[in-house]
Design a protein around this motif. Structure first.
Motif, PDB file in Angstrom:
ATOM      1  N   VAL A 116      -3.307   9.157 -10.300  1.00  0.00           N
ATOM      2  CA  VAL A 116      -4.404   8.236 -10.593  1.00  0.00           C
ATOM      3  C   VAL A 116      -5.608   8.578  -9.722  1.00  0.00           C
ATOM      4  O   VAL A 116      -6.740   8.540 -10.162  1.00  0.00           O
ATOM      5  CB  VAL A 116      -3.981   6.773 -10.341  1.00  0.00           C
TER       6      VAL A 116
ATOM      7  N   LYS B  31      -9.151   0.358  -6.946  1.00  0.00           N
ATOM      8  CA  LYS B  31      -7.755   0.504  -7.374  1.00  0.00           C
ATOM      9  C   LYS B  31      -6.824  -0.169  -6.374  1.00  0.00           C
ATOM     10  O   LYS B  31      -5.829  -0.796  -6.759  1.00  0.00           O
ATOM     11  CB  LYS B  31      -7.398   1.980  -7.510  1.00  0.00           C
TER      12      LYS B  31
ATOM     13  N   ASN C  66       2.161   1.492  -3.616  1.00  0.00           N
ATOM     14  CA  ASN C  66       1.091   1.832  -4.546  1.00  0.00           C
ATOM     15  C   ASN C  66       0.541   3.228  -4.285  1.00  0.00           C
ATOM     16  O   ASN C  66       0.216   3.947  -5.216  1.00  0.00           O
ATOM     17  CB  ASN C  66      -0.047   0.811  -4.461  1.00  0.00           C
TER      18      ASN C  66
ATOM     19  N   PHE D  79       0.825  -1.200   0.000  1.00  0.00           N
ATOM     20  CA  PHE D  79       0.000   0.000   0.000  1.00  0.00           C
ATOM     21  C   PHE D  79       0.861   1.253   0.000  1.00  0.00           C
ATOM     22  O   PHE D  79       0.526   2.257  -0.615  1.00  0.00           O
ATOM     23  CB  PHE D  79      -0.964   0.004   1.192  1.00  0.00           C
TER      24      PHE D  79
ATOM     25  N   GLY E 106      -4.079  -3.742  -6.557  1.00  0.00           N
ATOM     26  CA  GLY E 106      -2.663  -3.754  -6.222  1.00  0.00           C
ATOM     27  C   GLY E 106      -2.275  -4.796  -5.188  1.00  0.00           C
ATOM     28  O   GLY E 106      -1.097  -5.018  -4.936  1.00  0.00           O
TER      29      GLY E 106
ATOM     30  N   PHE F 240       0.331   5.985  -7.029  1.00  0.00           N
ATOM     31  CA  PHE F 240      -0.918   6.637  -7.436  1.00  0.00           C
ATOM     32  C   PHE F 240      -0.762   8.144  -7.408  1.00  0.00           C
ATOM     33  O   PHE F 240      -1.187   8.848  -8.305  1.00  0.00           O
ATOM     34  CB  PHE F 240      -2.070   6.236  -6.493  1.00  0.00           C
TER      35      PHE F 240
END
Lengths: 284, 285, 251
Positions: free
Chosen positions: A283, B102, A274, A271, B106, A278
């Protein structure tokens, strides 16, 4: 049923769908923490994270070598795959003619589609003996995992960097060319800086992929529970630890709790990566 | 300073080399697999019963798992996508749902494996296709939603307006105009998700069971091709007369089958994409 | 004597569609030449032939010659990079790079290998002065060029072009995205620059051509219909299509 009622029913049904989708994330979080949190309590948070023993019969679990293993393979692979992947992305956006793109594009797509287990298999049959015979036994090693991950993270980095390079406005490039810049000068001075944050985002997402990869790593890393002294030492990661034991651990045992706790730590890393990715790629 | 024109030449050569290196490393993987595995691909191995060392159970298991997984995620994924693209108001909840999807995309597949064990296997009581399919459904749902959502968003606004202007309700417009136009994109999502089921191993390790018998009921255990590959590659030979080398050759054979499936799927996605952009959308955009 | 820049029998195709048909034209030194014509007539395409901007489009095919200083710029020996340093371009949409004002203007010289800070400073100041924007931006050279107004951005782009010391400046509808006041400023700057540079401007604004150009050329459907001094063209055009366009009977 009147048109109005149909409309309301449909709206409710569709809303329900999205609620269920949302529940899955909540559910994963809930079950992961419900099972994994006990391991933090049973072993003590500090002992669990910084402990260097994993003894199933004595029910002592510490994951320090696993965290290091995961971080080693991730950084090791990304250091190589990032520059290579970005280069290929530049090639695809600024050098390749459309005919060449038609050949290489599907290749990269195919590369992204190859099951991770196949990477593991080829790594195990080809790479591991190669390392064993030419460098140092046993061949199952950190470096084998790193090489496999280099290949596996490549498509992610290439595709996303390419997207971000492609989204640089054409006017910027034209301005640069019109001033007498060469293709490379334009790429280096204009396109890359303009696509910088997207590319960094792509690389970090690649790190998320690398740290989360389980099967291929499990098949080549040797799974020795220790902190590796060299690249040629066998090692173990958070993911390969779970793969190796998920089938044998009894439900609700301390052993299972410890595996779930590995999952929690892994998820925190993923996390983190990511989330940054992002943000960089805008994103969210 | 190096002359810009020379720098241009050097960089160009370098980028060419690196790209060819990457492409050839991939070709190497394929060629290596084919060279080491083609010998195992005979009728007996591919279509023979698994009790006698064939792949019938994994092939049926894979198909069963794909169908069952799609059965869950098709309505759920498309429903969610329609809600998000057509109905959802611009609020915090919608934003959060999109963000959650999203994030789901991931999450490493091994985490889904853990979740499947802790929830579906416990809930059902034992490992089986159903537990595996539910686990795979969770994993592939975000891909289904994203593809469908993209396809729906891509439908020109003017088509919707035309339908509204003729007195259609929102659902009539969605059902008769938007969904048919987005169908190719939705199909792409379906193939993508089937591809995940074929390729993934980690989520199925401890959820789908490992029965050598052809699966009948969703509550039966089963194996998939990828799982079969994993066991062939990692287990020691159990029956007499089979060497480890034989098992490796068989594993490579399974890998070839996986390649063929993946290539076919990629090709059909491309084919759909081409048809889609050629026919309908030229008029719309 | 031949002029410095001319095109001979120049045809161009986008894929199968022919956009230029055998265009012959020769440019007078140190003057302003305007190309006019309805949109889609090929005037911008023609302009982009002179600095090989069409190279960036994969499907383009070119036949005929574009000659600059006696060299066919589409020839094998010609280097587009060198040509673009001599033939600068200002685009329709102001296109400053996502960098500071200073970095925008210094970009060309830096790329050409100039590293000395002092020299760069001089070039930047000189170019900004020539483009008549120095006074407006001299205190905020570090500011992003994207933060300026459209008219200012376009003059930064002009300064950026001047900084590489071209001989010829191509302007592709440089004022179409600007308001009248900004347009007037650019036009004044062009008139000032005329004594040192050969300027080619493509414009859809007939009045603009009449105001600033010395020569005017009228294009239609990829063909050069008529050309001559601006005075002649506007007072007694030979071709009926030209007079129709000039008198506003075309879309």
């Amino acid at each position: 049923m009147s048109k109005k009622n149909i409309e309301i029913t449909v709206r409710c049904l569709l809303f329900l769908c999205s609620i269920i989708s949302l529940m899955i994330l909540v559910g994963i979080g809930y079950f992961l923490f419900k099972n994994g949190f006990s391991a933090f309590i049973e072993n003590g948070l500090g002992n669990f994270i910084f402990g260097k023993t994993w003894n199933i019969s004595k029910n002592v679990y510490g994951v320090y070598p696993l965290i290091l293993g995961s971080l080693f393979v991730t950084t090791g692979s990304i250091i190589v795959s990032a520059p290579i992947g970005i280069s290929v992305a530049i090639f695809m956006t600024d050098i390749a003619t459309s005919d060449i793109k038609k050949i290489i594009g599907p290749c990269i797509e195919l590369m992204a589609g190859i099951p991770s287990i196949v990477f593991g298999l080829v790594g195990m049959i080809f790479l591991v003996p190669l390392i064993r015979e030419n460098f140092s036994p046993p061949g199952y090693s950190l470096i084998a995992a790193i090489i496999v991950l280099i290949v596996m993270t490549m498509p992610t980095i290439i595709t996303l960097s390419e997207d971000s390079l492609r989204s640089v406005p054409r006017q910027y490039k034209e301005a640069s060319y019109a001033l007498g810049a060469t293709k490379w000068q334009t790429v280096w001075n204009v396109t890359l800086p303009a696509a910088k944050s997207g590319i960094i985002g792509a690389v970090i997402l690649g790190m998320g992929r690398a740290i989360g990869e389980a099967m291929a790593v499990y098949m080549v890393i040797g799974n020795a529970f220790k902190i590796p002294n060299s690249l040629f030492d066998p090692s173990r990661t958070l993911t390969s630890n779970i793969v190796g034991q998920i089938e044998e651990a009894a439900l609700n045992s301390q052993h299972m709790h410890a595996l779930f706790a590995c999952g929690i730590i892994l998820l925190i890393f993923v996390f983190l990566f990511n989330g940054i990715s992002f943000k960089m790629r805008k994103v969210v | 300073m190096i002359k810009p024109q020379i720098a241009q030449k050097i960089s160009s050569v370098l980028l060419w080399t690196i790209t060819l290196l990457v492409v050839s490393s991939m070709l190497f993987i394929i060629v290596y697999t084919v060279l080491h595995g083609w010998r195992s691909l005979n009728m007996h191995f591919v279509f023979g019963s698994t009790i006698t060392g064939g792949l019938m159970a994994p092939i049926l298991g894979t198909l069963y798992l794909i169908l069952l997984t799609l059965l869950f995620i098709f309505p759920l994924g498309v429903g969610t996508a329609i809600y998000l693209s057509e109905y959802a108001p611009e609020n915090k909840f919608t934003k959060f749902t999109k963000f959650a999807l999203k994030s789901l995309a991931g999450i490493p597949s091994i985490i889904y494996g853990l979740f499947g064990v802790a929830f579906f296997v416990v809930f059902i009581g034992h490992t089986c296709i159903l537990a595996g399919a539910l686990t795979m459904a969770c994993l592939s749902l975000p891909y289904m939603v994203t593809s469908a959502e993209e396809a729906l968003i891509g439908v020109p606004k003017t088509w919707r307006e035309a339908s509204y202007a003729l007195g259609a309700t929102k659902w009539e417009t969605t059902w008769k105009i938007v969904i048919p136009a987005a169908l190719p994109g939705i199909m792409t999502g379906v193939i993508l998700c089937a591809g995940r089921v074929v390729a993934e191993t980690a989520p199925l390790l401890a959820t789908v069971g490992f029965s050598p018998f052809n699966p009948v009921s969703p509550l039966d255990g089963a194996r998939t091709l990828a799982l079969e590959l994993f066991y062939l590659a990692t287990e020691a030979p159990s029956t007499g007369g089979i060497t480890r080398q034989d098992l490796i050759t068989q594993a490579m054979g399974v890998a070839i089958i996986l390649f063929i499936i993946i290539i076919l799927m990629n090709m059909s996605v491309r084919w759909i994409g081409k048809k889609y952009s050629n026919e309908q959308y030229k008029i719309g955009r | 004597m031949k002029d410095k820049l001319y095109s001979k029998d120049l045809s161009l195709w986008y894929g199968k569609k022919q956009a230029l048909k055998n265009v012959d034209f020769s440019f007078k030194d140190k003057s302003i030449t305007a190309f006019i014509g309805p949109s889609g007539c090929g005037k911008s395409t023609y302009l982009r032939c002179f600095n090989r901007m069409n190279d960036l489009i994969a499907t383009v095919n070119i036949e005929g010659e574009v000659v600059y200083n006696g060299i066919d710029i589409n020839g094998k020996d010609a280097d587009p990079v060198e040509i673009r340093k001599k033939i600068g371009m200002v685009f329709q949409q102001p296109n400053p790079l996502p960098k500071s004002i200073y970095e925008n203007v210094a970009y060309g010289p830096k790329i050409a290998g100039i590293k000395k800070k002092k020299t760069l400073n001089d070039i930047v100041e000189k170019s900004l002065r020539k483009a008549a924007i120095w006074n407006e931006v001299k205190d905020e050279l570090k500011k992003s060029a994207l933060a300026l107004s459209g008219g200012q951005q376009q003059r930064i782009c002009l300064a950026r072009t001047l900084a590489i010391e071209p001989e010829i400046i191509l302007m592709d509808e440089p004022c179409s995205a600007l308001d009248p006041i900004a347009t007037a400023k650019i036009e004044q700057t062009m008139l000032d620059l005329k004594k040192d540079y050969t300027i080619v401007i493509v414009t859809h604004n007939i009045q603009q051509a009449a105001r600033i150009s010395d020569q005017t050329a009228f294009m239609l459907l990829g063909e050069l219909v008529e050309h001559g001094t601006t005075k002649e063209m506007f007072e007694k055009p030979i071709n009926t299509e030209t007079s129709d366009y000039i008198n506003g009977r075309y879309g």
